[in-house]
Motif scaffolding. Sequence first.
Motif, PDB file in Angstrom:
ATOM      1  N   SER A 218       0.838  -1.193   0.000  1.00 27.03           N
ATOM      2  CA  SER A 218       0.000   0.000   0.000  1.00 27.03           C
ATOM      3  C   SER A 218       0.872   1.241   0.000  1.00 27.03           C
ATOM      4  O   SER A 218       1.942   1.259   0.577  1.00 27.03           O
ATOM      5  N   THR A 219       0.404   2.277  -0.681  1.00 24.88           N
ATOM      6  CA  THR A 219       1.164   3.525  -0.738  1.00 24.88           C
ATOM      7  C   THR A 219       0.767   4.489   0.369  1.00 24.88           C
ATOM      8  O   THR A 219       1.325   5.564   0.484  1.00 24.88           O
ATOM      9  N   SER A 220      -0.244   4.128   1.177  1.00 21.25           N
ATOM     10  CA  SER A 220      -0.718   5.029   2.223  1.00 21.25           C
ATOM     11  C   SER A 220       0.214   4.983   3.424  1.00 21.25           C
ATOM     12  O   SER A 220       0.783   3.956   3.761  1.00 21.25           O
ATOM     13  N   THR A 221       0.407   6.131   4.071  1.00 19.68           N
ATOM     14  CA  THR A 221       1.208   6.187   5.286  1.00 19.68           C
ATOM     15  C   THR A 221       0.325   6.332   6.517  1.00 19.68           C
ATOM     16  O   THR A 221       0.823   6.537   7.615  1.00 19.68           O
ATOM     17  N   THR A 222      -1.003   6.264   6.327  1.00 17.30           N
ATOM     18  CA  THR A 222      -1.931   6.370   7.444  1.00 17.30           C
ATOM     19  C   THR A 222      -1.828   5.134   8.325  1.00 17.30           C
ATOM     20  O   THR A 222      -1.830   4.011   7.821  1.00 17.30           O
ATOM     21  N   PRO A 223      -1.712   5.295   9.642  1.00 18.98           N
ATOM     22  CA  PRO A 223      -1.652   4.125  10.514  1.00 18.98           C
ATOM     23  C   PRO A 223      -2.886   3.243  10.343  1.00 18.98           C
ATOM     24  O   PRO A 223      -3.992   3.738  10.154  1.00 18.98           O
ATOM     25  N   LYS A 224      -2.664   1.949  10.380  1.00 16.89           N
ATOM     26  CA  LYS A 224      -3.780   1.022  10.232  1.00 16.89           C
ATOM     27  C   LYS A 224      -4.746   1.197  11.399  1.00 16.89           C
ATOM     28  O   LYS A 224      -4.326   1.309  12.555  1.00 16.89           O
ATOM     29  N   PRO A 225      -6.063   1.251  11.129  1.00 21.94           N
ATOM     30  CA  PRO A 225      -7.009   1.377  12.239  1.00 21.94           C
ATOM     31  C   PRO A 225      -6.927   0.169  13.163  1.00 21.94           C
ATOM     32  O   PRO A 225      -6.714  -0.961  12.719  1.00 21.94           O
ATOM     33  N   ARG A 226      -7.068   0.418  14.437  1.00 26.05           N
ATOM     34  CA  ARG A 226      -7.063  -0.670  15.409  1.00 26.05           C
ATOM     35  C   ARG A 226      -8.472  -1.177  15.703  1.00 26.05           C
ATOM     36  O   ARG A 226      -8.657  -2.325  16.070  1.00 26.05           O
ATOM     37  N   ARG A 227      -9.433  -0.295  15.542  1.00 27.05           N
ATOM     38  CA  ARG A 227     -10.826  -0.676  15.811  1.00 27.05           C
ATOM     39  C   ARG A 227     -11.735   0.144  14.892  1.00 27.05           C
ATOM     40  O   ARG A 227     -11.583   1.358  14.775  1.00 27.05           O
ATOM     41  N   ILE A 228     -12.684  -0.528  14.235  1.00 29.15           N
ATOM     42  CA  ILE A 228     -13.642   0.157  13.376  1.00 29.15           C
ATOM     43  C   ILE A 228     -15.050  -0.202  13.831  1.00 29.15           C
ATOM     44  O   ILE A 228     -15.250  -1.150  14.601  1.00 29.15           O
ATOM     45  N   ALA A 229     -16.019   0.565  13.367  1.00 30.96           N
ATOM     46  CA  ALA A 229     -17.421   0.299  13.691  1.00 30.96           C
ATOM     47  C   ALA A 229     -18.198   0.072  12.409  1.00 30.96           C
ATOM     48  O   ALA A 229     -17.798   0.524  11.331  1.00 30.96           O
ATOM     49  N   VAL A 230     -19.318  -0.629  12.514  1.00 31.82           N
ATOM     50  CA  VAL A 230     -20.189  -0.880  11.369  1.00 31.82           C
ATOM     51  C   VAL A 230     -21.636  -0.721  11.807  1.00 31.82           C
ATOM     52  O   VAL A 230     -22.004  -1.093  12.926  1.00 31.82           O
ATOM     53  N   LEU A 231     -22.453  -0.137  10.941  1.00 28.35           N
ATOM     54  CA  LEU A 231     -23.883  -0.017  11.219  1.00 28.35           C
ATOM     55  C   LEU A 231     -24.663  -0.141   9.922  1.00 28.35           C
ATOM     56  O   LEU A 231     -24.132   0.050   8.827  1.00 28.35           O
ATOM     57  N   THR A 232     -25.933  -0.480  10.055  1.00 27.13           N
ATOM     58  CA  THR A 232     -26.866  -0.501   8.929  1.00 27.13           C
ATOM     59  C   THR A 232     -27.901   0.583   9.166  1.00 27.13           C
ATOM     60  O   THR A 232     -28.356   0.783  10.293  1.00 27.13           O
ATOM     61  N   SER A 233     -28.267   1.280   8.097  1.00 28.67           N
ATOM     62  CA  SER A 233     -29.122   2.445   8.262  1.00 28.67           C
ATOM     63  C   SER A 233     -30.143   2.514   7.136  1.00 28.67           C
ATOM     64  O   SER A 233     -29.927   1.989   6.040  1.00 28.67           O
ATOM     65  N   GLY A 234     -31.288   3.176   7.413  1.00 26.60           N
ATOM     66  CA  GLY A 234     -32.333   3.314   6.403  1.00 26.60           C
ATOM     67  C   GLY A 234     -33.121   2.026   6.244  1.00 26.60           C
ATOM     68  O   GLY A 234     -33.219   1.206   7.158  1.00 26.60           O
ATOM     69  N   GLY A 235     -33.709   1.843   5.070  1.00 26.77           N
ATOM     70  CA  GLY A 235     -34.485   0.637   4.814  1.00 26.77           C
ATOM     71  C   GLY A 235     -33.605  -0.596   4.763  1.00 26.77           C
ATOM     72  O   GLY A 235     -32.488  -0.562   4.246  1.00 26.77           O
ATOM     73  N   ASP A 236     -34.105  -1.708   5.305  1.00 28.17           N
ATOM     74  CA  ASP A 236     -33.327  -2.948   5.267  1.00 28.17           C
ATOM     75  C   ASP A 236     -33.307  -3.502   3.843  1.00 28.17           C
ATOM     76  O   ASP A 236     -34.182  -3.212   3.029  1.00 28.17           O
ATOM     77  N   ALA A 237     -32.300  -4.300   3.540  1.00 25.80           N
ATOM     78  CA  ALA A 237     -32.145  -4.901   2.221  1.00 25.80           C
ATOM     79  C   ALA A 237     -31.538  -6.288   2.380  1.00 25.80           C
ATOM     80  O   ALA A 237     -30.586  -6.457   3.155  1.00 25.80           O
ATOM     81  N   PRO A 238     -32.074  -7.290   1.671  1.00 20.50           N
ATOM     82  CA  PRO A 238     -31.501  -8.638   1.758  1.00 20.50           C
ATOM     83  C   PRO A 238     -30.038  -8.629   1.335  1.00 20.50           C
ATOM     84  O   PRO A 238     -29.696  -8.130   0.267  1.00 20.50           O
ATOM     85  N   GLY A 239     -29.181  -9.129   2.179  1.00 24.09           N
ATOM     86  CA  GLY A 239     -27.749  -9.122   1.928  1.00 24.09           C
ATOM     87  C   GLY A 239     -26.991  -8.244   2.900  1.00 24.09           C
ATOM     88  O   GLY A 239     -25.764  -8.313   2.976  1.00 24.09           O
ATOM     89  N   MET A 240     -27.708  -7.427   3.670  1.00 21.85           N
ATOM     90  CA  MET A 240     -27.024  -6.600   4.671  1.00 21.85           C
ATOM     91  C   MET A 240     -26.273  -7.462   5.674  1.00 21.85           C
ATOM     92  O   MET A 240     -25.155  -7.114   6.092  1.00 21.85           O
TER      93      MET A 240
END
Length: 349
Positions: free
Chosen positions: A22-44
Motif C-alpha cells: 500500500s502507498t498510504s502512510t496512514t496508521p492502520k485502524p485498530r478498531r472500526i465500527a459498522v452499522l446498517t441504516s435506512g431501509g433494510d435490504a436482503p444481503g445486509m
Amino acid sequence: MTQTDAHSSEAQLDAATVPSGSTSTTPKPRRIAVLTSGGDAPGMNAAIRAVVRAATFHGVEVVGVRRGFQGLHQGDMRLLGPRDVANIIQRGGTVLLTARSHTWRTPEGRTLGAGHLKAWGVDGLIVIGGDGSFHGAHYLQQEHGIPVIGVPGTIDNDLYGTDHTIGYFTAVETALDAVDKLRDTAASHERIFVVEVMGRHAGHIALDVAVAGGAEEVFLPEEEHPAEHIAQVVRDSAAKGKASSILIVAEGYPGGGEAVARAVEAQTGLDTRLTILGHIQRGGSPVSSDRVLASRLGEAAVLALIEGKSDIMVGRGNGGMTFTPLHETWEKSKDVSRDLYRCAKTLSV
C-alpha cells in the motif's frame, strides 16, 4: 459488554501500518465500527459478516452499532467477533437492526455520536445503507474527522457509482415470482393486472421485472406517459389477440399503480386489478448474487479504511471495485438502462 470491557483489549491491538504494497502512510485502524441504516435490504447481514471477518483477518477489531445512527447517538454498541456473525449470511433483514434518526440530522446529534465512537476507540466507520445514510456519514466525517466508508445497501439500485446495490437482485426475484403467479390468474380470467413494485425515485426494479416477466408495458419515474397512452397500450394488446395483460409500475411513477389502473378502467372498461407488492420485496433470504456482492463490498470497505481512504462509497463496476466520493452518490443521478427499456418495448409485441 460494557464500555470498560471494550477497552480492556485495546492495548493488545496491533498498531502496525497498512499491509505491504500500500502507498498510504496512514496508521492502520485498530478498531472500526459498522452499522446498517435506512431501509433494510436482503444481503445486509452478508455485508456485516464480511466486515467483521475481513477486519479480524487483518487484525482489526469491530464494534457493531445497533439501530443505525439512532443507536450511534445513544451509544448502543458492542464488540463483534467472527463467531458473532456465524450463520447470518443466509438471513434477510439486518441483525444490527436499523432505524431512521431525526436527531442525527442535527449537528448536536452527530456530535454525540462522534463522542461515543471516540470513547470506544473507533478509528473508522462503515455505513451500510442508501443515499440518506451516506449524507449522515459524510457530515460525520466533515465535522469530526472520523473516516467513513459507505457500502451501498438499498433494493432500489439508485445509487450513482455502482452497477448494483445490495438487496436489488433479491427484490427483483421476489417481485418476479409474484408477477409469474399473477400472470396465471390474469390469463385464466382474461384480466388486466397492474403490478406496483418498489422504486420511489428510480425504475430499475420495475424495468428488470417487466423484461423478465414478459410484461406488456412498464411505467417508470424516468418516463411519464399521459393517461391516453396507458389505455392505448391495453387496446393495442387486445388488438394483437391478447386477452390479458400485465402492466408493471414503479411506485415512483406519478400516481403509482393506482393511477395506471384507474386510467385503464376509465378508458377501456376492462376488468383491471391492482396489486401492490410493497415491503415483501425487502424481506426474504438473499439470493446468491446479493450474498456475493455484499461479501465483496464488505471486504472492500475494510480494505479501504486500512488503506487510509475516507468519505467514499465502495461499489462494483465493469467487473471491478469502484470508489466514489460520498457526495457524488446523491449529487449525480443513475439512469435506468435505456437499452433494456428499448428491449422491453420491442418484446411486448
